[in-house]
Design an enzyme around this catalytic site. Sequence first.
Site, PDB file in Angstrom:
ATOM      1  N   CYS A 127      39.150  65.569 -17.966  1.00  0.00           N
ATOM      2  CA  CYS A 127      37.731  65.816 -17.680  1.00  0.00           C
ATOM      3  C   CYS A 127      37.332  67.280 -17.719  1.00  0.00           C
ATOM      4  O   CYS A 127      37.854  68.098 -16.977  1.00  0.00           O
ATOM      5  CB  CYS A 127      37.401  65.333 -16.271  1.00  0.00           C
ATOM      6  SG  CYS A 127      37.761  63.625 -16.035  1.00  0.00           S
ATOM      7  N   GLU A 146      31.397  66.157 -23.162  1.00  0.00           N
ATOM      8  CA  GLU A 146      32.612  65.709 -23.838  1.00  0.00           C
ATOM      9  C   GLU A 146      32.739  64.197 -23.872  1.00  0.00           C
ATOM     10  O   GLU A 146      32.202  63.507 -23.025  1.00  0.00           O
ATOM     11  CB  GLU A 146      33.832  66.181 -23.044  1.00  0.00           C
ATOM     12  CG  GLU A 146      33.895  67.637 -22.830  1.00  0.00           C
ATOM     13  CD  GLU A 146      35.133  67.971 -22.025  1.00  0.00           C
ATOM     14  OE1 GLU A 146      35.414  69.137 -21.884  1.00  0.00           O
ATOM     15  OE2 GLU A 146      35.811  67.040 -21.541  1.00  0.00           O
TER      16      GLU A 146
HETATM   17  N1  SAH Z   1      33.246  61.456 -11.080  1.00  0.00           N
HETATM   18  C1  SAH Z   1      33.949  60.260 -11.408  1.00  0.00           C
HETATM   19  C2  SAH Z   1      34.345  60.137 -12.873  1.00  0.00           C
HETATM   20  C3  SAH Z   1      34.886  61.330 -13.592  1.00  0.00           C
HETATM   21  S1  SAH Z   1      36.540  61.788 -13.340  1.00  0.00           S
HETATM   22  C4  SAH Z   1      35.151  60.089 -10.489  1.00  0.00           C
HETATM   23  O1  SAH Z   1      35.377  60.936  -9.649  1.00  0.00           O
HETATM   24  O2  SAH Z   1      35.817  59.067 -10.579  1.00  0.00           O
HETATM   25  C5  SAH Z   1      37.563  60.477 -13.929  1.00  0.00           C
HETATM   26  C6  SAH Z   1      38.923  60.448 -13.247  1.00  0.00           C
HETATM   27  O3  SAH Z   1      39.781  61.502 -13.704  1.00  0.00           O
HETATM   28  C7  SAH Z   1      38.812  60.605 -11.755  1.00  0.00           C
HETATM   29  O4  SAH Z   1      39.699  59.737 -11.091  1.00  0.00           O
HETATM   30  C8  SAH Z   1      39.223  62.044 -11.565  1.00  0.00           C
HETATM   31  O5  SAH Z   1      39.584  62.268 -10.249  1.00  0.00           O
HETATM   32  C9  SAH Z   1      40.320  62.194 -12.591  1.00  0.00           C
HETATM   33  N2  SAH Z   1      40.650  63.579 -12.973  1.00  0.00           N
HETATM   34  C10 SAH Z   1      39.820  64.615 -13.135  1.00  0.00           C
HETATM   35  N3  SAH Z   1      40.499  65.737 -13.481  1.00  0.00           N
HETATM   36  C11 SAH Z   1      41.794  65.385 -13.538  1.00  0.00           C
HETATM   37  C12 SAH Z   1      42.998  66.108 -13.835  1.00  0.00           C
HETATM   38  N4  SAH Z   1      42.985  67.398 -14.139  1.00  0.00           N
HETATM   39  N5  SAH Z   1      44.161  65.417 -13.791  1.00  0.00           N
HETATM   40  C13 SAH Z   1      44.173  64.094 -13.526  1.00  0.00           C
HETATM   41  N6  SAH Z   1      43.086  63.378 -13.231  1.00  0.00           N
HETATM   42  C14 SAH Z   1      41.906  64.009 -13.232  1.00  0.00           C
END
Ligand code: SAH
Length: 345
Positions: free
Chosen positions: A327, A90
């Site tokens: 994500c 995505e």
């Molecule tokens: N693996 C990396 C990058 C991908 S996630 C990381 O952990 O930073 C990017 C950001 O979105 C991260 O801070 C993650 O914790 C957050 N994120 C993922 N799913 C989410 C959700 N459902 N609600 C809010 N933030 C989310």
Amino acid sequence: MSKIILDNNIEELTQILTERYKVPSFRAGQLYKWLLAGVDICQMTDIPKDLRTKLDEDFVLNPVTISKKLTSKDGTIKFLFGLHDNNLIEGVLMNYKHGNTLCLSTQVGCKMGCVFCASGEGGFVRDLSAGEMLGQVITAGAKDISNLVLMGSGEPLDNYDNVVKFLRLVTDEKGLNMSRRNISVSTCGLPDKIKKLADEKIGVNLSLSLHATTDENRQKLMPIARTYSIAEVMKSAKYYFEVTGRRITIEYCLTKENTTMFDVKRLAELTKGLPSHINLIPLNGGTKSNIIACTKEQAQRFADRLITAKISNSIRRSLGTDIQGACGQLRAKFVGCKEGKNDLK
Ligand code: SAH
């Protein structure tokens, strides 16, 4: 040699064209210009046909295609990208005052298993190559994109070499020449890799997904917290700042559990002496975790308390919630969280 032609920079491409196909080196410049513009091989009219045919046979020239494109009411565009092996990833294109930001993926699936995140729901499938990351920028419309965030599916620092290669490719002045100051790498916090990235001297921004202020609470949200303590992670973030001079962004999902007065105090302690900004993220639903999201009022109160404690922060505007913006959510919907199932209707 990689089958994905975009894995090569212009120097490597020149070598391939002159040595393997025995054509003059200026052909590499012509080809690279077309590849970066996302032009199909049959439209590369200044390149001889027989060379185009051979390149098409030997390489994947267009590694990222659009399988689906959803546009949100707020203008956010969510792409479901198809890869040459039929995997799906995505990307999200967000429109801000300062320009368009592309959120891109670094892996198919993810190993990290953060409970709130949909990216790893179908497990880990494979790393993306540097050219497949560059391909996302090209396919999403590179010339209209000013900022990049490596925040799509995957953990960038778990695919370290390819991510570093991509950062060099996308900032190459003979390539897309994007500004390193406009690129952010987001990580769940792998201390050794954070320090290594600092030492690469690329100078991109670092976003650290913290999400909790104690190891105990962080372990409930992020399995990686069982391997690395918050103290170790923050130490590496400090090192990143010292080496690069770039202010650190701390990402912090807002849940009922992690927004107490105690957390305000802990965040003050943790960020002491570290130039940083906290991005407060409203939890985006749609996953199967049992974490309770904050109400808008609770989120605002937490933000105000952080300001009182002199901690720079902002609540991130939620974009694209009507199109599975967070994500992994869109891919999870289409692959039914099963690897290899690629049925788009
Ligand atoms: N693996 C990396 C990058 C991908 S996630 C990381 O952990 O930073 C990017 C950001 O979105 C991260 O801070 C993650 O914790 C957050 N994120 C993922 N799913 C989410 C959700 N459902 N609600 C809010 N933030 C989310």
